[in-house]
Design an enzyme around this catalytic site. Sequence first.
Site, PDB file in Angstrom:
ATOM      1  N   VAL A 290      55.373  16.624 -72.431  1.00 29.82           N
ATOM      2  CA  VAL A 290      55.773  17.962 -72.020  1.00 29.82           C
ATOM      3  C   VAL A 290      56.038  18.802 -73.270  1.00 29.82           C
ATOM      4  CG1 VAL A 290      57.628  19.255 -70.880  1.00 29.82           C
ATOM      5  CG2 VAL A 290      56.748  17.153 -69.853  1.00 29.82           C
TER       6      VAL A 290
ATOM      7  N   ASP B 256      44.933  27.237 -71.733  1.00 32.22           N
ATOM      8  CA  ASP B 256      44.319  25.908 -71.849  1.00 32.22           C
ATOM      9  C   ASP B 256      43.873  25.337 -70.501  1.00 32.22           C
ATOM     10  OD1 ASP B 256      44.743  25.837 -74.608  1.00 32.22           O
ATOM     11  OD2 ASP B 256      46.704  24.874 -74.404  1.00 32.22           O
TER      12      ASP B 256
ATOM     13  N   GLY C  27      52.052  20.257 -77.179  1.00 32.93           N
ATOM     14  CA  GLY C  27      50.853  20.739 -77.868  1.00 32.93           C
ATOM     15  C   GLY C  27      49.590  20.026 -77.417  1.00 32.93           C
ATOM     16  N   MET C  28      49.666  19.336 -76.260  1.00 27.74           N
ATOM     17  CA  MET C  28      48.481  18.643 -75.744  1.00 27.74           C
ATOM     18  C   MET C  28      48.073  19.160 -74.372  1.00 27.74           C
ATOM     19  SD  MET C  28      48.883  14.756 -76.996  1.00 27.74           S
ATOM     20  CE  MET C  28      47.188  14.448 -76.488  1.00 27.74           C
ATOM     21  N   ALA C  29      48.592  20.327 -74.007  1.00 26.60           N
ATOM     22  CA  ALA C  29      48.209  21.000 -72.759  1.00 26.60           C
ATOM     23  C   ALA C  29      48.568  20.207 -71.511  1.00 26.60           C
ATOM     24  CB  ALA C  29      46.715  21.360 -72.776  1.00 26.60           C
ATOM     25  N   GLY C  30      49.734  19.565 -71.517  1.00 33.79           N
ATOM     26  CA  GLY C  30      50.163  18.790 -70.357  1.00 33.79           C
ATOM     27  C   GLY C  30      50.414  19.653 -69.128  1.00 33.79           C
TER      28      GLY C  30
ATOM     29  N   LYS D 293      44.521  17.232 -74.279  1.00 39.03           N
ATOM     30  CA  LYS D 293      43.533  17.639 -75.297  1.00 39.03           C
ATOM     31  C   LYS D 293      44.153  17.663 -76.680  1.00 39.03           C
ATOM     32  CE  LYS D 293      45.477  21.772 -76.095  1.00 39.03           C
ATOM     33  NZ  LYS D 293      46.086  22.175 -77.342  1.00 39.03           N
TER      34      LYS D 293
ATOM     35  N   ALA E 243      47.140  20.812 -67.808  1.00 39.95           N
ATOM     36  CA  ALA E 243      46.430  19.751 -67.087  1.00 39.95           C
ATOM     37  C   ALA E 243      46.915  19.691 -65.639  1.00 39.95           C
ATOM     38  CB  ALA E 243      46.662  18.408 -67.779  1.00 39.95           C
TER      39      ALA E 243
END
Length: 310
Positions: free
Chosen positions: A107, A148, A110-113, A22, A116
């Site tokens: 990882v 998240d 800041g993209m919610a890995g 995200k 997820a």
Amino acid sequence: METNSTSMHQDVVTVRVRVPGKVNVALKVGPLAEDGYHPIGTIFQAVSLFDELEVRPSDDLSITMHGEGSEHLVGEQNLALRAARLLQRHHGVSDGAELTIRKTIPVAGGMAGGSADAAGALLACSILWDLDTRPDELHELAAQLGSDVPFALMGGVARGSGRGTELVPMLTRGSYYWVLAMAEEGLSTPEVFGRRDELVAEGLATASTRIPEPLLEALAAGQVRRVAELLDNDLQAAAISLRPHLQQVLDAGLAAGAAGAMVSGSGPTCAFLAEGEAEAMDLATALRGCPLVRAVRRAVGPARGAWTVH
Ligand code: C5P
């Protein structure tokens, strides 16, 4: 038994799911609360950068990770493993699962890995173990795992409040072509929030969860260029103060024609919004030449939330 969501290979049932990363088109941060979290007002948009999970029956729980710096992530604190364990406990399941994760989402980027992967583990294990888990129950378990995680299940575009776990889906128009510039080393989310508190204490930032109205209007109207101009992340200044070179990366993207630029979530991934697909391709090529950037990926939003694949 073969179902829509499972497939049989040599008599072993395998469940496969795919989960999006995200960006936060807006991320407004309120004052630190007593529970150690900050109330936020955010607009999540899921983007087409996916982690893939495969789960197989096993007597106990185990995990193997591939890709995107994942070698550091295997251990008891792995969020996907914790998700599987939480689901086991919640339903009193005695079966185990062998999880395999192929990461594309950066990882600590800041993209919610990590979120997820946890969302994927909840979905995949609940199918593998044939559990009757209602969507609201899955959301509740997801919220226990991280701020998240519920959005990774939901996908699309959503307005988030509270810690980020209270979600309302949003109807927006348009396709959003993102170029993502990954950094060499991740950033710690608590550290970025902590730096943000210092900036507020020094009078250099204001704590508020209010999402600007013009951004909401531009999203509803599908005005991509206007959205690009109004991208609004309260954690950006904190991330830049911890990693000053991020400002140079943002400037490089803007100079190369990005319609808008921001640090994604708590960073350090930089997200650039392009006017269209062709512009995104040109921008990605330009950023690949930037020595401060480890890798560049393109993605489109909105993407769907966690789903099963065959
Ligand atoms: O919920 P999650 O485990 O992803 O959060 C990681 C850390 O980020 C928290 O421990 C907290 O320090 C910070 N955080 C916060 N306010 C939020 C979300 C996260 O302060 N709304």
